[in-house]
Design a protein around this motif. Sequence first.
Motif, PDB file in Angstrom:
ATOM      1  N   LEU A 133      38.683  37.952  41.587  1.00  0.00           N
ATOM      2  CA  LEU A 133      38.192  39.297  41.279  1.00  0.00           C
ATOM      3  C   LEU A 133      38.567  39.711  39.853  1.00  0.00           C
ATOM      4  CD1 LEU A 133      39.116  40.897  44.697  1.00  0.00           C
ATOM      5  CD2 LEU A 133      36.795  40.850  43.766  1.00  0.00           C
ATOM      6  N   LYS A 134      39.788  39.358  39.461  1.00  0.00           N
ATOM      7  CA  LYS A 134      40.226  39.702  38.097  1.00  0.00           C
ATOM      8  C   LYS A 134      39.371  38.976  37.065  1.00  0.00           C
ATOM      9  CE  LYS A 134      45.007  41.092  38.754  1.00  0.00           C
ATOM     10  NZ  LYS A 134      46.412  40.681  38.681  1.00  0.00           N
ATOM     11  N   ASN A 135      39.052  37.702  37.367  1.00  0.00           N
ATOM     12  CA  ASN A 135      38.203  36.944  36.440  1.00  0.00           C
ATOM     13  C   ASN A 135      36.835  37.587  36.293  1.00  0.00           C
ATOM     14  OD1 ASN A 135      40.101  35.054  35.849  1.00  0.00           O
ATOM     15  ND2 ASN A 135      39.469  33.615  37.448  1.00  0.00           N
ATOM     16  N   LYS A 136      36.286  38.008  37.440  1.00  0.00           N
ATOM     17  CA  LYS A 136      34.955  38.641  37.413  1.00  0.00           C
ATOM     18  C   LYS A 136      35.012  39.947  36.626  1.00  0.00           C
ATOM     19  CE  LYS A 136      33.133  36.594  41.611  1.00  0.00           C
ATOM     20  NZ  LYS A 136      33.122  36.703  43.063  1.00  0.00           N
ATOM     21  N   ARG A 137      36.082  40.735  36.880  1.00  0.00           N
ATOM     22  CA  ARG A 137      36.236  42.009  36.178  1.00  0.00           C
ATOM     23  C   ARG A 137      36.397  41.768  34.671  1.00  0.00           C
ATOM     24  NH1 ARG A 137      41.863  44.387  36.806  1.00  0.00           N
ATOM     25  NH2 ARG A 137      42.100  42.615  35.410  1.00  0.00           N
ATOM     26  N   ASN A 138      37.239  40.802  34.337  1.00  0.00           N
ATOM     27  CA  ASN A 138      37.479  40.522  32.921  1.00  0.00           C
ATOM     28  C   ASN A 138      36.232  40.010  32.217  1.00  0.00           C
ATOM     29  OD1 ASN A 138      40.032  41.310  33.447  1.00  0.00           O
ATOM     30  ND2 ASN A 138      40.940  39.253  33.410  1.00  0.00           N
TER      31      ASN A 138
END
Length: 234
Positions: free
Chosen positions: A160-165
């Motif tokens: 999720l963090k990768n997608k957000r970033n």
Amino acid sequence: MIKQLETLIKMQKFDKVIGEKNILTKELPQQLNSLKQSLKNSNEATELTKSELDENLKDQKLRELDIANNNTKITKYKNQLLTIETNKEYKALNSEINHLEKKNSEIDDELIHLMEDESELKKRLDEERETQKKASDELKANEEKLEKEIQEVQKDIEDLKNKRNFLAKDLPRELIRRYGMLIKNKNRKAIVFNDNNACSGCGYTIRPQVAIDIKEGNSIIYCESCGRILVSHL
Ligand SMILES: [Zn+2]
């Protein structure tokens, strides 16, 4: 609505789920620890009762030995009585026999107490073993599952963090920084909406001109009270 706002709204959707999963990363290990702790407590209680029981049985043996030794002496003294000639010696020996018999009766009382304790301890040990088995079964049934869940949650958060970033890469640094601070400090709600001319984050009244600006969505508008980013709808 400008693209930056749309991007922020998408990022916040990821951050909402990240927030929920962050809670799980604390709760799941706590659940696992609590199961491990229950088993540990149960093991300790069982061990303690076992050693009390061992001690009790040792005490009983010692007392039985004392009684046997005293009985040997009593028999010996009683035989001596038959061969004694003076009254004084007879009295002395007889008094010694009485003393030993009284002593044995006292030790016998202690033995009865110990046996009563033994039966209590055995009962307690049975109950504790039952609890121990339940704790062990429960840990076995859940340990692997919880460890897997913990790993999965951590992996989900990373994804999720990768997608957000990935979304954030198109935004200005300063905006990302501000958004990050709001997520961190404002209950994970950086983007809020105009709720009947009030900020849905803090309830502060939105001035008519600001409301128009929010509706147009051509720029980033911050709540004048809580500093969150305001949009017309989420
Ligand atoms: Zn506000």
